[in-house]
Design a protein around this motif. Structure first.
Motif, mmCIF file in Angstrom:
data_model
loop_
_atom_site.group_PDB
_atom_site.id
_atom_site.type_symbol
_atom_site.label_atom_id
_atom_site.label_comp_id
_atom_site.label_asym_id
_atom_site.label_seq_id
_atom_site.Cartn_x
_atom_site.Cartn_y
_atom_site.Cartn_z
ATOM 1 N N SER A 2 0.838 -1.197 0.000
ATOM 2 C CA SER A 2 0.000 0.000 0.000
ATOM 3 C C SER A 2 0.880 1.257 0.000
ATOM 4 O O SER A 2 0.642 2.210 -0.752
ATOM 5 C CB SER A 2 -0.925 -0.009 1.219
ATOM 6 N N GLY A 5 2.587 1.675 -3.311
ATOM 7 C CA GLY A 5 1.661 2.247 -4.289
ATOM 8 C C GLY A 5 1.588 3.764 -4.168
ATOM 9 O O GLY A 5 1.657 4.485 -5.168
ATOM 10 N N SER A 6 1.469 4.249 -2.925
ATOM 11 C CA SER A 6 1.386 5.701 -2.677
ATOM 12 C C SER A 6 2.684 6.405 -3.058
ATOM 13 O O SER A 6 2.671 7.462 -3.696
ATOM 14 C CB SER A 6 1.089 5.974 -1.194
ATOM 15 N N THR A 68 -6.668 -7.099 -2.200
ATOM 16 C CA THR A 68 -6.295 -5.681 -2.061
ATOM 17 C C THR A 68 -4.794 -5.502 -2.241
ATOM 18 O O THR A 68 -4.327 -4.551 -2.880
ATOM 19 C CB THR A 68 -6.737 -5.132 -0.684
ATOM 20 N N LYS A 69 -4.028 -6.432 -1.666
ATOM 21 C CA LYS A 69 -2.567 -6.403 -1.806
ATOM 22 C C LYS A 69 -2.185 -6.482 -3.284
ATOM 23 O O LYS A 69 -1.299 -5.762 -3.750
ATOM 24 C CB LYS A 69 -1.970 -7.583 -1.028
ATOM 25 N N ASP A 72 -2.743 -3.176 -5.010
ATOM 26 C CA ASP A 72 -1.641 -2.241 -4.729
ATOM 27 C C ASP A 72 -0.426 -2.556 -5.604
ATOM 28 O O ASP A 72 0.260 -1.645 -6.077
ATOM 29 C CB ASP A 72 -1.244 -2.304 -3.246
ATOM 30 N N THR A 76 1.283 -0.039 -8.326
ATOM 31 C CA THR A 76 2.715 0.276 -8.279
ATOM 32 C C THR A 76 3.364 -0.005 -9.627
ATOM 33 O O THR A 76 4.116 0.827 -10.152
ATOM 34 C CB THR A 76 3.417 -0.550 -7.173
ATOM 35 N N LYS A 152 -9.372 1.601 -6.232
ATOM 36 C CA LYS A 152 -8.066 1.169 -6.743
ATOM 37 C C LYS A 152 -8.195 0.668 -8.190
ATOM 38 O O LYS A 152 -7.356 0.971 -9.042
ATOM 39 C CB LYS A 152 -7.478 0.063 -5.859
#
Length: 208
Positions: A2, A5-6, A68-69, A72, A76, A152
């Motif tokens: 996560s 990704g940010s 969810t992982k 992300d 990325t 996402k």
């Protein structure tokens, strides 16, 4: 993942991704592919008749965490590829294919059924309701984790349109992207943000 990704989104916005070592970036992309693969075919719509409600909830939470992982990891990877002035080596076909596979699967099997009940399969094999009746019975309440995944996936679809403007993909891949992500969202209700991303994607394809 996560945080990665940010941070990759920030580095992309700063336009300095190309300053990183190409070899290391390619290694990161290959690791990300494994993480995308982990959640690319996991069904989140569990219905184990022999499980208790608590057991099913635990299973669902575990699966949603992995899904969810993987989202992300997709973000990325696509942030790296759509950054300015990136070397050709980062456009790894297997990674792109994996991102598309993940997005297509979870649109059809996770998000569409959550947002539009017409796309839900009755696990008990009951009679099929009409589209109007199904939609009338639908609750507008969504789990926070589903909303997060939806946002996402919208970002992924939007970024794929950027990738199409940068890197030439195979005709088969483009057709897959257009049919599953560019056109299908317009037949689904309650996904207006995704439809906007789909318009962007179709526009990118039409300019190729």
């Amino acid at each position: 993942l996560s945080e990665l990704g940010s941070e990759s989104a920030k580095i992309k916005a700063m336009g300095i991704m190309d300053k990183l070592s190409t070899d290391k970036t390619v290694k990161v992309l290959n690791i990300l592919e494994k993480n995308i693969q982990d959640g690319s075919k996991l069904s989140t719509l569990l219905n184990h008749n022999n499980d208790t409600e608590d057991e099913e909830r635990l299973w669902r939470d575990l699966i949603m965490e992995r899904v969810t992982k993987s989202a992300d990891a997709c973000l990325t990877a696509i942030n790296i590829m759509t950054s300015p002035n990136m070397p050709k080596a980062v456009y790894i076909e297997d990674v792109i294919e994996r991102v598309i596979q993940y997005t297509k699967f979870h649109l059809q099997n996770t998000l569409y059924p959550q947002y539009d009940p017409v796309y839900r399969v009755d696990p008990h094999g009951g009679g099929v309701l009409s589209s109007k009746a199904k939609r009338a019975k639908c609750s507008t309440h969504k789990q926070r984790v589903i909303v997060m995944l939806y946002n996402k996936v919208c970002d992924i679809v939007s970024s794929l349109s950027e990738l199409l403007e940068i890197q030439l993909l195979t005709d088969t891949t483009i057709l897959q992207v257009v049919s599953s992500m560019g056109i299908t969202p317009f037949f689904v209700e309650n996904v207006s943000e995704l439809q906007l991303c789909a318009i962007k994607l179709v526009t990118a394809v039409s300019t190729l």
